[in-house]
Each structure stands twice: as structure tokens, then as C-alpha cells.
Design an enzyme around this catalytic site. Structure first.
Site, short mmCIF file in Angstrom:
data_model
loop_
_atom_site.label_atom_id
_atom_site.label_comp_id
_atom_site.label_asym_id
_atom_site.label_seq_id
_atom_site.Cartn_x
_atom_site.Cartn_y
_atom_site.Cartn_z
N LYS A 101 50.37 51.91 45.73
CA LYS A 101 49.49 52.65 46.19
C LYS A 101 49.35 54.05 45.62
O LYS A 101 50.72 54.47 45.26
CB LYS A 101 49.79 52.71 47.77
CG LYS A 101 49.82 51.20 48.44
CD LYS A 101 48.42 50.66 48.72
CE LYS A 101 48.64 49.47 49.53
NZ LYS A 101 47.24 48.50 49.40
N HIS A 134 50.49 37.52 45.20
CA HIS A 134 49.39 38.21 44.36
C HIS A 134 49.86 37.91 42.74
O HIS A 134 49.36 37.48 41.93
CB HIS A 134 48.55 39.30 44.62
CG HIS A 134 47.75 39.29 45.75
ND1 HIS A 134 47.30 38.38 46.34
CD2 HIS A 134 47.68 40.47 46.83
CE1 HIS A 134 46.77 38.71 47.74
NE2 HIS A 134 46.86 40.11 47.87
N ASP A 145 53.87 42.88 50.02
CA ASP A 145 52.31 42.98 50.24
C ASP A 145 51.59 42.47 48.94
O ASP A 145 50.76 41.74 49.13
CB ASP A 145 52.09 44.48 50.42
CG ASP A 145 50.49 44.53 50.93
OD1 ASP A 145 49.99 43.62 51.58
OD2 ASP A 145 49.77 45.55 50.20
C1 BG6 Z 1 45.88 42.66 50.12
C2 BG6 Z 1 46.94 43.81 50.40
O1 BG6 Z 1 46.31 41.49 50.01
O2 BG6 Z 1 45.40 42.88 48.78
C3 BG6 Z 1 46.51 45.25 50.37
O3 BG6 Z 1 47.33 43.58 51.89
C4 BG6 Z 1 45.74 45.27 49.01
O4 BG6 Z 1 47.27 46.20 50.64
C5 BG6 Z 1 44.82 44.20 48.64
O5 BG6 Z 1 45.18 46.48 49.04
C6 BG6 Z 1 44.38 44.12 47.41
O6 BG6 Z 1 43.22 43.25 47.24
P1 BG6 Z 1 41.85 43.59 46.11
O7 BG6 Z 1 41.16 42.45 46.21
O8 BG6 Z 1 41.42 44.69 46.54
O9 BG6 Z 1 42.75 43.82 44.67
#
Ligand code: BG6
Length: 364
Positions: free
Chosen positions: A224, A124, A119
Site C-alpha cells: 500500500k 491474489h 490480504d
Molecule cells: C482486495 C484487498 O482483495 O484486493 C484490498 O483486500 C486490495 O486490500 C484489493 O486493495 C485490490 O484489488 P484490485 O482489483 O483493486 O487490484
């Protein structure tokens, strides 16, 4: 949307003539994760490329639309003081962190088949790492920036089979107390399946196999339901000769919530004791009152409409990311018993330190 659905949708769009560029551009946007492993990413790619050219495919990772993430390149390449020290001679290690106080919420089904590694880390965090560690691009054109990222991602050393235990770590949150929310359930209870071994906390140590970064550990971690939320890139510089500078020099990019840059230096504490030092933080916000606030997705949509792919993933980046992640997923699926636990709302579990290369390293 499942990977196979993406392929079907593109097939149907093609059948309906909606991908034909005779009367103007046709672009397809696909949200990450692109595939669920290397094989499915390749299958999806070969299916959609029957109908679409690479310049019609926009693979989204919304982190690349965050101004604070783009600021990594600006900071590195607009300030000549950083370039000479951005390498293994000066840098001890790098930590890229994303923590959230939120739990998985309503997305239990999606999350349980995905997990923290896929995820967050698969795209990311690896993308933030690529921007932090890539070589200077030949130019700042979209293609040259993507090429530099691809080269970096292809230089990640695969984890050696005997080193998995000291390179990867996973855990699940149990019930606890979260700041601002109070008492919350554990993951297993929310999911309603006590057999799940899906990780809500993942930490990985990796190395980049090139001249600049040889031997510098990179720690990626995400969770999380931790004690606080935040996304940071923390760069620890090496010790100098002064006896009291053990912790000297961290450079920290706070991506969220503050969008700030911090350089920590060691300074002499005023007073009689000549040896007494302390940490001085040179810190500034990159976002100030009056700055435009544009959501990451809005920026990416605008780029899509103007045909700028620099903040989207090339298939080569996606494949390089899966090539590194897949063996970890396979290792975990073979070792179902080894999921650690942490109470919701607490700091990183102590046992996560197992991946540190040196005993004096610690989580920022
Ligand atoms: C998403 C994930 O890609 O990014 C989520 O699937 C996560 O689980 C989210 O919470 C976090 O994004 P941001 O922009 O809130 O840091």
C-alpha cells in the site's frame, strides 16, 4: 465477516431449509480470505461441508475474474513459441507484483488483523503465480485447470527455518507525499496504535519443487502507498552469449492498469559502434477501444449462476496457500521488532532487496 460468522450463517441457512436443492440449485459464495490460517480454513470447511457439497461452494478471489489474469493461460497455451522456453533452462526468475498508491483507508481494523501478506499474497498473488507456472492442464475443463493449479501450489517448497531472514521482508508506510493526494499520514497514525507491527509492504521469495522450475526464484511483493499502482507479472529470461545482453528478455504481463503484454529484446543500436545495444520493447495493449468492460465480480457472479467453478478456488488450493503462508506469519509474530519502514509515495524500500538470490537482480 469473520470466519466463524461464515460458518454460523451457513448453519442458519441450512436450518431455514435454504440450502436444499430439491427445487433448484443453492450456491454459497464466500469472499477471500477463506479462514485466517490453515486451521481456521479447515474448521470452516468442515463446518460448511456438513450442509454443502463442494459444487455448491464458491470461494471467491476476484483476481480470477479479471480478463487480464485469465489472459495468462491464453497467452501461454495459444502461442506455441512460449512453451519451449517456459522453464528453468531459459527463465532466470519471476516477479509477481501488486502495488497500490492507496493506503488502508477506512479499513484499519480489518487491515491491522490481516496485513499485506494475508490480504494480497495469500490468494491474489499465489493464484497469479499458479496460472503463470502450472503445467499444461490435461484439458481446459474447469476441473483440469483447477487440478493443475493445485499441483503447482502443492509444489511450493516450504521456507527453511534458517532462510526466513533472506526470504521474507515486511515494512510499514510512514507519512509522506503520494502522487495525486499530496501529504498523507503514516499507517501507525491512521490506525492509532503505535504498537502495531502489521505489514503494509510484504515481499517473499519462494521456489517451486518440480522438474520444470527447480532453482528458479519467484518473488511476490505487494504494498500500500507506493509511488505508483500496478499489477504485473515480470519474467526475466537468462543471459545469452553476447557480451551486452545483461538485461535481455523480459516478458511482462501488465494486469492493471494497462492490460498489456510486453516482450523486451536486445537489438543493435545503429551507428559505428558494433557493440552498442539497446532494449527494444515489443508491446501491445490487450484491451482496445470497443472491448466489453465487465467488472471481475460481475463475471464471477455470472459463472456462479451458470454453475461454472473454474474461476473459483477449490478447498485444496486454499489449504495449499495457507500451508505456505502460515509459517511466515508465525515467524513474523515471533520477531515483532523487525518491521522496516518506508515513506508513503516512495519506491520499494532499499532494504527489501535482502531477499534477492543474485546481486544483479532488481525490482521491475
Ligand atoms: C482486495 C484487498 O482483495 O484486493 C484490498 O483486500 C486490495 O486490500 C484489493 O486493495 C485490490 O484489488 P484490485 O482489483 O483493486 O487490484
Amino acid at each position: 465477516v469473520r470466519t466463524s460468522d461464515c460458518a454460523d450463517i451457513v448453519d442458519e441457512l441450512a436450518k431455514a431449509g435454504l440450502l436444499n436443492e430439491k427445487n433448484g440449485w443453492r450456491r454459497v459464495l464466500i469472499e477471500k480470505p477463506f479462514g485466517t490460517n490453515l486451521d481456521s480454513a479447515k474448521t470452516l470447511q468442515s463446518s460448511i461441508s456438513k450442509h454443502l457439497k463442494e459444487n455448491q461452494i464458491y470461494r471467491i478471489d476476484h483476481y480470477l475474474g479479471k480478463s487480464a489474469v485469465q489472459n495468462i493461460l491464453t497467452t501461454r497455451f495459444s502461442n506455441p513459441i512460449f512453451d519451449p522456453v517456459w522453464n528453468k533452462d531459459f527463465i532466470d526468475h519471476i516477479q509477481i507484483t501488486n502495488h497500490e498508491t492507496l493506503g488502508v483507508g477506512e479499513r484499519t481494523t480489518f487491515y491491522d488483523s490481516t496485513g499485506a501478506l494475508r490480504d494480497m499474497i495469500q490468494s491474489h498473488l499465489l493464484q497469479m503465480m499458479a496460472l503463470t507456472m502450472m503445467e499444461p492442464p490435461k484439458s481446459f475443463s474447469p476441473n483440469n485447470i483447477r487440478d493443475a493449479k493445485v499441483t503447482l501450489l502443492n509444489s511450493i517448497s516450504p521456507i527453511e527455518p534458517k532462510k526466513f531472514d533472506s526470504s521474507v521482508y515486511r515494512a510499514q508506510y510512514t507519512s509522506g507525499n503520494v502522487h495525486g493526494e499530496g501529504a498523507v499520514e503514516g499507517y501507525i497514525k491512521e490506525l492509532g496504535n503505535s504498537k502495531s507491527v502489521t505489514e503494509t509492504y510484504a515481499a517473499v521469495k519462494l521456489f517451486i519443487n518440480n522438474v520444470r522450475w527447480q532453482g528458479v526464484p519467484v518473488y511476490l511483493r505487494t504494498a500500500k502507498r507506493l509511488n505508483q499502482s500496478g499489477t504485473n507479472i515480470s519474467i526475466k529470461f537468462k543471459k545469452n552469449i553476447h557480451p551486452n545482453n545483461e538485461d535481455a528478455n523480459w516478458m511482462i504481463f501488465n494486469i492493471q492498469p494497462n492490460e498489456s503484454s510486453t516482450l523486451e529484446i536486445t537489438t543493435k543500436q545503429p551507428g559505428l559502434n558494433e557493440e552498442e545495444t539497446r532494449n527494444t520493447s515489443l508491446s501491445g495493449f490487450n484491451r482496445i477501444d470497443g472491448d466489453e468492460t465487465i467488472d471481475a465480480y460481475e463475471i464471477l457472479m455470472l459463472d456462479l449462476m451458470s454453475g461454472n467453478q473454474s474461476k473459483f478456488l477449490h478447498i485444496d488450493e486454499v489449504e495449499a496457500q495457507w500451508r505456505f503462508i502460515d509459517p511466515i506469519i508465525q515467524y513474523w509474530s515471533k520477531n515483532q521488532g523487525k518491521v522496516n519502514q518506508y515513506p508513503a509515495g516512495e519506491k520499494d524500500p532499499d532494504s527489501s532487496k535482502v531477499i534477492f538470490e543474485e546481486p544483479n537482480q532488481f525490482w521491475r
